[in-house]
Design an enzyme around this catalytic site. Structure first.
Site, short mmCIF file in Angstrom:
data_model
loop_
_atom_site.label_atom_id
_atom_site.label_comp_id
_atom_site.label_asym_id
_atom_site.label_seq_id
_atom_site.Cartn_x
_atom_site.Cartn_y
_atom_site.Cartn_z
N ASP A 70 0.95 -1.17 0.17
CA ASP A 70 -0.03 -0.11 0.14
C ASP A 70 0.48 1.27 -0.38
OD1 ASP A 70 -1.86 1.79 0.56
OD2 ASP A 70 -2.96 1.43 2.55
N ILE A 71 1.21 2.37 -1.34
CA ILE A 71 2.13 3.03 -1.87
C ILE A 71 1.53 4.74 -1.24
CG2 ILE A 71 3.75 3.71 -2.99
CD1 ILE A 71 4.54 1.06 -1.31
N GLU A 72 1.15 4.66 0.03
CA GLU A 72 0.54 6.37 0.26
C GLU A 72 0.83 7.16 1.14
OE1 GLU A 72 -4.24 5.70 0.74
OE2 GLU A 72 -3.33 3.74 1.33
N ASP A 73 -0.04 7.86 1.44
CA ASP A 73 0.73 8.90 2.96
C ASP A 73 0.41 7.42 4.23
OD1 ASP A 73 1.64 11.53 1.47
OD2 ASP A 73 -0.45 11.70 2.08
#
Length: 176
Positions: A70-73
């Site tokens: 999960d690549i998010e802030d």
């Protein structure tokens, strides 16, 4: 519903012990696909995180298909992404390599916007694995997809992030 992706690793750098029951419930509900996702912590070694998660999965005999990064802030203290896109790109590459080395079928969850902000639009370290992208337009199609990160086509689209399911919030995804 026919698909679930269960969080197996928290954004603060620890396994999610609720994953065992969540995955079991998803299979018991008759879902066709149950995957896991990992919300990585940049403040912790990539290989260590993947080793911890792999041990947890194996020790608990969790049956799943793919493991998605999960690549998010990341809002967790000490776990946010670097201000260096190159460092973030290397970190994602390490996670993918460690996942594959541990026998996981890997994928990446990201939006064009988050990918551009975190590892940078020139980072293509995930292009060899499936992409699950987010674009909240309430449309079940890939016609809106704009290539990024080296991916020419996506595998899954998250098209709505506010779906009530069993008194809880959920995301709606299209998995053709």
């Amino acid at each position: 519903y026919s698909f679930a992706s269960v969080r197996a690793y928290h954004s603060y750098g620890a396994v999610d012990v609720a994953a065992v029951k969540s995955v079991a419930h998803a299979w018991e509900a008759g879902l066709a696909h149950v995957d896991l996702y990992m919300f990585p912590c940049m403040g912790k070694n990539a290989t260590t995180q993947m080793t911890e998660l792999t041990s947890y999965i194996k020790n608990n005999n969790i049956k799943y298909g793919m493991l998605w990064l999960d690549i998010e802030d990341n809002p967790s203290s000490g776990c946010g992404w670097s201000t260096s896109a190159a460092s973030n790109c290397r970190f994602i590459a390490e996670l993918l390599r460690a996942g594959q080395d541990n026998g996981h079928v890997m994928g990446v969850y990201a939006s064009n916007y988050m990918w551009g902000r975190i590892p940078g639009s020139g980072c293509s370290v995930g292009a060899h694995v499936p992409l699950w992208y987010a674009h909240y337009d309430n449309v079940q199609s890939f016609e809106d997809y704009v290539p990024f990160g080296g991916w020419t086509k996506p595998a899954i689209k998250q098209y709505n992030d506010k779906v009530p399911v069993c008194d809880a919030g959920a995301d709606a995804n299209w998995y053709p």
